[in-house]
Scaffold this motif. Structure first.
Motif, PDB file in Angstrom:
ATOM      1  N   ASP A   1       0.818  -1.202   0.000  1.00 12.01           N
ATOM      2  CA  ASP A   1       0.000   0.000   0.000  1.00 12.01           C
ATOM      3  C   ASP A   1       0.856   1.256   0.000  1.00 12.01           C
ATOM      4  OD1 ASP A   1      -2.224  -1.447  -0.157  1.00 12.01           O
ATOM      5  OD2 ASP A   1      -2.798  -1.294   1.945  1.00 12.01           O
TER       6      ASP A   1
ATOM      7  N   ARG B   1     -15.338   3.373 -10.245  1.00 18.88           N
ATOM      8  CA  ARG B   1     -15.266   3.044  -8.830  1.00 18.88           C
ATOM      9  C   ARG B   1     -15.785   1.620  -8.595  1.00 18.88           C
ATOM     10  NH1 ARG B   1     -14.433   7.216  -4.998  1.00 18.88           N
ATOM     11  NH2 ARG B   1     -14.723   8.814  -6.567  1.00 18.88           N
TER      12      ARG B   1
ATOM     13  N   ARG C   1     -13.609  -1.708  -7.502  1.00 18.81           N
ATOM     14  CA  ARG C   1     -13.934  -2.424  -6.273  1.00 18.81           C
ATOM     15  C   ARG C   1     -14.092  -3.911  -6.585  1.00 18.81           C
ATOM     16  NH1 ARG C   1     -17.890  -3.553  -2.513  1.00 18.81           N
ATOM     17  NH2 ARG C   1     -19.345  -3.831  -4.216  1.00 18.81           N
TER      18      ARG C   1
ATOM     19  N   ARG D   1     -10.805  -5.622  -7.201  1.00 14.84           N
ATOM     20  CA  ARG D   1     -10.089  -5.865  -5.950  1.00 14.84           C
ATOM     21  C   ARG D   1     -10.674  -7.044  -5.193  1.00 14.84           C
ATOM     22  NH1 ARG D   1      -8.904  -0.342  -5.340  1.00 14.84           N
ATOM     23  NH2 ARG D   1     -10.993   0.030  -4.610  1.00 14.84           N
TER      24      ARG D   1
ATOM     25  N   ASP E   1      -7.102   4.788  -6.639  1.00 11.64           N
ATOM     26  CA  ASP E   1      -6.261   3.700  -6.163  1.00 11.64           C
ATOM     27  C   ASP E   1      -5.491   4.121  -4.913  1.00 11.64           C
ATOM     28  OD1 ASP E   1      -5.334   1.096  -6.497  1.00 11.64           O
ATOM     29  OD2 ASP E   1      -3.425   1.870  -7.257  1.00 11.64           O
TER      30      ASP E   1
ATOM     31  N   HIS F   1      -7.579   4.505  -1.814  1.00  9.67           N
ATOM     32  CA  HIS F   1      -7.864   3.205  -1.213  1.00  9.67           C
ATOM     33  C   HIS F   1      -6.682   2.745  -0.358  1.00  9.67           C
ATOM     34  CE1 HIS F   1      -9.374  -0.829  -0.837  1.00  9.67           C
ATOM     35  NE2 HIS F   1      -8.200  -1.280  -1.243  1.00  9.67           N
TER      36      HIS F   1
ATOM     37  N   ARG G   1      -6.416   4.773   2.768  1.00 15.19           N
ATOM     38  CA  ARG G   1      -7.448   4.427   3.736  1.00 15.19           C
ATOM     39  C   ARG G   1      -7.077   3.145   4.472  1.00 15.19           C
ATOM     40  NH1 ARG G   1     -11.878   3.851   0.574  1.00 15.19           N
ATOM     41  NH2 ARG G   1     -11.433   5.945  -0.154  1.00 15.19           N
ATOM     42  N   ARG G   2      -6.567   2.186   3.708  1.00 19.44           N
ATOM     43  CA  ARG G   2      -6.186   0.926   4.339  1.00 19.44           C
ATOM     44  C   ARG G   2      -5.102   1.164   5.389  1.00 19.44           C
ATOM     45  NH1 ARG G   2      -6.039  -4.537   1.986  1.00 19.44           N
ATOM     46  NH2 ARG G   2      -3.808  -4.402   2.136  1.00 19.44           N
TER      47      ARG G   2
END
Lengths: 594, 573
Positions: B122, B182, B186, B189, B302, B305, B308-309
């Motif tokens: 990430d 989006r 998703r 993923r 991307d 995301h 956020r993770r």
């Protein structure tokens, strides 16, 4: 070199069936080339008409419309090539990944146990995804470069051979530089991955040891270590990039200077020799950058194409592993041609005969020699021996999970290969020391024990017989409680009982049991003892035994030592004639220090 | 911690490099536009047969602009990447620093493989944010504005056309490319994660699947999932392509528009013909420079995301209340009492300990036994305040752990865990963890006490102690505990990998050294428990029996039966 060509062969094989698509790539590239030339021609003509010949806008309307059409055509052919590339990429990835999955699903047991699971998963996922740019970038760009620069060059030569010559002479520098970049980047990027691996290692290590570090108050020191290796990674990355940037810089200079030289030449031709009209000069000036950027694009695509090749080579290596593994340890039961199998297994407990069976892991690995033994129908056999003596390997040979290197396994007097895999495994339950719990509900996990659809009632009953009832009652969703990845949330004893429930559902004619070496909770110990006795009624049972109780209760004991089946007989017989056996039993019977 | 504040702070740190990168990018962009403007103008001028020197000036200008452009592009790349990778490096380090106070709690939520994926993968994908999302638009806007001002000097109408096209490129096309993106992203993923999990399970459960005849079905499922994934990826890539193609079309369309407008303006006499070629080339170049804009939204998505993770990881885990100031008295051994202690990790569906009551007097020797998974280690972790009990309380010398600073408990404890961490370095470094001033003589004598005399203080220790056997690691950990001070010994199966004879000897040594201290042993084997003041038998998180060895054996209960089973085991693994 041969490895490399094989690596690319999987890449090309994967798209071999899509001839039309590849043909279309060529067609679109031709259209794109023509559109680029037409676009430059229209722009230069329009500017020439308006600016030099002082025509009105009305006079060039038709040409403007045509120019717009050409622009649309060019954009569409670019889009078309991209779509084809993506189509090929999706198909090829499906094919390659399919092969890898097929390989993994058909591997032999020793092959499936060797190597790191994480590595294999990453091959199936990441390496295959890496192949993407080969199809979505490299192949379309290849097709374009096959036509566009050549077309442009020819047109420029027909208009003004000076410029054509300059283009022809300078163009080769670009691929040469690209290759140089590629070569240096390759070694550098290996360095980078080494650095990254080191960083990952340090991080994971620290993560796992964090509690120790905290208790000794050493977190700060570890932070510094992490920082150091993180910076090391940054420097390695920058090292590669610096090389790449410097070369790009040189490349751009070459392109810029070439364009500059051409522009200067055009100007001189117009001004001094007056051999060139404004329209033609402008036309060439528009074409030249297109020429260089097409070649440059190929270089960029080539770079990512090479990454793909490297990744796919790794997948190929995985696929080739099978060949060597197959030679040594193919399945005892063949999976192909199930329908042709002549023998079907009789109902009732099978008899098993080992005829001079031997086995070896790899060329230098552990070797096992079992000689000849016959296990009668319904007989209960215990395999004993010290750890590492080959007990589990022997069990695997008997189950057909391993194929003997030499000798034969006879089931009811018929070689094992004569039976179908499904039928053979269908007769058998194998309770390992570490049963695998699949992610799914408890009911689903029990249900895989039977090869047919099982009723809810049957599953429930099997669970009860295996002593799972109290556990299931305790859970909110009962039998439908999900037990996650790897059976998280279940203790060792509970997993054992779940495996037992699978066996109860199956009611096997052949029961194989790898007895736990460590003490489970008392409840599970009792359940195991009782249930195994019940299950073994009317079944042939083979146990890798660690409990004296089990050994004493067996009809026959096979004693293993250093990969050799030394002797077989009843407890009393062996105790009398085999000193190693007597010693082993006595040592532990007395309790001693342990 | 919001995901954006993470990145903003990182960028603030590298502001100098970022500013240089922006400046270089601006010069490169302007240089490119200027280069094509100059060559277009030059060639138009040449049509008028101007004096030679104008031409020479113009050609030199073209060359200089070319060099400036290439050089500043080099500078932009170098500085922006340097800034980016420094930021990533800093993010990784700070992620670890944030993680440290959360262990071992965090392992209830995340597995270390996942954490690694986050800190490596990430953080790595955040580079797209810095390199393509954060400041390239700044450069582009600057270049666009400068170009438009330049164009306005020749024709206000052409400038207006460029403004319109710029808005289309910056707002219309990206949102077009983002349409439905989006959802597709998703999906990709999720499908990818699912496939990866399933493949892993196929490998882990291979033998069981084979025996139960499930391989074929699993393979089919995997093949289907793999094809699905390829289709979704194709869809996602298709969206990107639409964006790119639309931008390429816009680039050509703008030059077409400038050409048509220019031709009209020339006809109207509002623009000199000599500028037409130049303006067409300027428009074209300006949009070619902005080719990255089309993909900006998907990179943004991307990296959002990923950010956020990362933020989630540290946020999700409750760091617990701040540490109170209470300290454990330094003198004397420690008395411990557990009152009705229940502990249930957040995500677990059942408690690992329930209603445990224990009295461990100061200076006593206690053994905890029971099957694996019974909650033995959890008791030690609770005493060390690595977790707080869900219910009930733990008192050390009469003070509840909630009142004590965790570091004060650690300072008084000598701990040997099941998995001990060793530094890469020498044996000496690993022994001096608690006190760097320990003399060689002291360390050597302790090594010989734990039967490690064969190891020299300068012998190397690899990462995770890879070059040591399990038994050596345990003895080294014991030596480290002996060298550390503290009157509370918490030993989690410290000798399980030793042979019986060595185990006995080492146990004797430890018992002698700690004879006046409070000691809690977790024992895997049931031998050698005769001298314990108290044996506690745990099963499924509950105390099923407690007492001395003789009491428990006389009772013929759970412990007695465990002892019988242990006797029964003829040969362990």
């Amino acid at each position: 070199m041969s490895r490399r060509s094989r690596g690319s062969s999987l890449l090309t094989q994967a798209i071999a069936p899509y001839r039309t698509a590849r043909l279309l790539l060529g067609v679109f590239s031709l259209i794109a080339g023509a559109a680029i030339i037409a676009q430059a021609a229209f722009i230069s003509t329009i500017v020439n008409r308006v600016f030099v010949q002082e025509a009105t806008v009305q006079a060039v309307t038709a040409m403007l419309a045509a120019l717009l059409a050409v622009i649309i055509l060019r954009s569409l052919s670019f889009y078309g090539n991209g779509r084809i590339g993506q189509f090929l990429s999706a198909r090829a990835k499906s094919t390659i990944r399919g092969k890898a999955i097929r390989h993994l699903a058909h591997a032999t047991v020793p092959a499936s146990l060797s190597g790191q699971t994480g590595g294999k998963v990453s091959l199936v996922m990441d390496a295959v995804d890496e192949a993407d740019s080969y199809y979505s970038q490299y192949i379309p760009r290849m097709a374009e470069t096959a036509f566009i620069p050549l077309m442009l060059l020819i047109v420029v030569f027909t208009q003004h051979w000076h410029s054509g010559l300059i283009m022809l002479l300078t163009a080769p520098f670009i691929p040469i530089f690209m290759i140089l970049v590629g070569l240096r980047t390759k070694t550098k990027s290996e360095e980078k991955f080494a650095q990254l691996a080191e960083f990952s290692g340090t991080f994971l290590d620290a993560l796992q040891g964090l509690v120790t570090l905290k208790i000794f108050g050493k977190v700060k020191r570890q932070e510094q270590d992490i920082e150091r290796s993180s910076l090391g990674f940054r420097d390695a990355t920058m090292g590669i990039l610096r090389v790449a940037f410097t070369n790009t810089f040189m490349l751009e200079l070459i392109v810029m200077l070439s364009i500059g030289v051409i522009a200067l030449d055009l100007a001189f031709q117009m001004l001094i020799y007056k051999t060139l009209s404004f329209g033609t000069a402008f036309f060439i000036l528009l074409l030249v950058p297109e020429f260089y950027s097409a070649i440059k694009n190929l270089g960029t695509a080539f770079h990512s194409g090479r990454t793909s090749m490297g990744a796919v080579k790794k997948v190929e290596e995985l696929l080739q592993d099978s060949v060597s593994a197959d030679d040594q340890a193919e399945l005892g039961v063949s999976e192909a041609g199930l329908a042709e199998k002549s023998h079907s297994l009789d109902a009732g407990p099978p008899s098993i005969a080992l005829a001079d069976v031997s086995f070896r892991y790899g060329a230098e690995g552990f070797s096992l020699h079992a000689g000849g033994v016959t296990i009668g129908s319904g007989e209960h056999v215990a395999i004993v021996g010290s750890s590492g003596s080959g007990k589990t390997t022997l069990l695997h040979l008997i189950t057909g999970l391993l194929r003997p290197g030499s000798g034969e396994l006879l089931i009811n007097g018929v070689p094992l290969q004569e039976y179908s895999e499904a039928e053979w495994f269908g007769q058998m339950s194998y309770i390992t020391q570490h049963p695998y719990i699949f992610s799914g509900t408890i009911a689903e996990n029990i249900a895989i024990g039977a090869r047919r659809e099982s009723s809810r009632e049957a599953i429930k009953q099997a669970a009860e017989e295996a002593g799972l009832a109290p556990l299931i009652e305790e859970m909110e969703h009962g039998l439908d409680t999900p037990v996650g990845e790897g059976g998280r949330g279940l203790s060792g004893g509970e997993k054992q009982r779940l495996a037992l429930a699978r066996a109860f559902l199956n009611r096997p004619a052949l029961l194989l049991f790898d007895e736990p070496t460590v003490g489970l909770d008392l409840h599970t110990e009792r359940v195991l003892q009782r249930s195994i006795t019940e299950l073994s009624q009317g079944a042939t049972m083979i146990t890798v035994a660690h409990r004296l109780h089990t050994i004493r209760g067996a009809d026959r004991i096979l004693f293993m030592e250093q990969g050799q089946l030394i002797d077989s007989g009843t407890h009393e017989e062996l105790a009398k004639r085999l000193p190693q056996y007597a010693e082993m039993v006595n040592l532990h019977q007395g309790g001693g220090f342990r | 911690m919001s995901e954006w504040s993470v990145m903003a702070r990182a960028m603030l740190h590298e502001r100098k490099d970022i500013l240089i990168a922006i400046l270089c990018g601006f010069i490169a962009g302007i240089g490119g536009v200027g280069l094509f403007a100059a060559s277009g103008y030059m060639i138009s001028q040449a049509a008028f047969l101007p004096p030679l020197y104008t031409l020479i000036v113009l050609t030199s200008l073209v060359k200089i602009l070319g060099i400036i452009r290439a050089a500043s592009r080099y500078g932009e790349r170098l500085f922006s990447h340097r800034a980016t990778f420094s930021m990533l490096s800093r993010l990784r380090t700070s992620f670890f620093a944030k993680l440290a106070p959360l262990t071992p709690r965090i392992f209830n939520k995340q597995r270390s493989g996942d954490l690694l994926a986050r800190i490596v993968g990430d953080v790595e994908s955040l580079q797209h944010y810095f390199l393509r999302v954060a400041y390239p638009p700044v450069i582009l806007v600057l270049v666009f504005l400068a170009t438009i001002v330049f164009a306005a000097a020749f024709s206000i109408w052409v400038a207006l056309l460029l403004v319109l096209a710029m808005l289309a490129a910056a707002i219309l096309l990206p949102s077009l490319a983002l349409l439905g993106q989006r959802e597709v992203y998703r999906q990709v993923r999720l499908q990818r994660a699912a496939l990866s999990t399933e493949v892993t399970e196929l490998l882990y459960g291979y033998r069981d699947l084979k025996v139960y005849g499930q391989l074929e079905m699993r393979e089919e499922q995997l093949q289907l999932a793999s094809d699905e994934l390829a289709r979704s990826q194709q869809k996602a890539a298709g969206n990107l392509l639409v964006g790119q193609s639309a931008h390429a079309f816009l680039t050509h369309a703008v030059s077409w528009g400038v050409l048509a407008l220019g031709a009209y303006l020339i006809t109207q006499g509002e623009l000199a013909g000599v500028f037409l070629a130049m303006l067409v080339l300027v428009a074209q170049t300006m949009f070619e420079e902005a080719a990255g804009v089309a993909n900006l939204p998907s990179y943004k998505l991307d990296s959002e995301h990923a950010a956020r993770r990362l933020a989630e990881t540290v946020d999700e885990v409750d760091a617990g209340p701040p540490q109170p100031s209470g300290t454990l008295a330094t003198e004397g051994p420690v008395a411990i009492s557990l009152r009705d202690v229940t502990y249930q990790p957040d995500e677990a569906w059942r408690p690992t300990l329930r209603g445990v009551n224990l009295e461990i007097p100061a200076g006593s020797k206690t053994a905890i036994v029971g099957p694996s998974g019974a909650g033995k280690t959890t008791i030690l972790e609770l005493i060390l305040k690595l977790h707080l009990p869900t219910h009930g309380e733990i008192r050390l010398n009469g003070i509840a752990t909630t009142e004590l600073h965790e570091e004060s408990i650690w300072a008084h404890s000598r701990v040997v865990l099941q998995h001990n961490h060793f530094f890469r370095g020498a044996i000496r470094d690993n022994l001096q963890m608690s006190d760097a001033s320990l003399s060689d003589e002291v360390m050597e004598s302790v090594l010989s006490q734990v039967k490690l005399a064969a190891k020299g203080l300068n012998d190397p220790v690899f990462e995770k102690g890879e070059n040591l056997s399990d038994g050596e690691k345990q003895r080294l950990a014991l030596a480290r505990a002996i060298l550390k001070g503290g009157r509370l010994w918490l030993l989690d199966e410290p000798t399980s990998s030793l042979d019986a004879v060595t185990e006995q000897q080492v146990n004797d040594v430890v018992n002698t050294i700690g004879q006046d201290d409070t000691m809690i042993w977790i024992r895997h084997r049931l031998a050698g428990l005769e001298t314990m003041d108290q044996i506690i038998v745990l099963e499924q998180g509950q105390v099923v029996e407690a007492g001395t060895y003789d009491e428990l054996m006389a009772r013929r209960g759970y412990f007695y039966e465990m002892k019988q089973i242990e006797r029964e085991v003829v040969e362990g693994g």
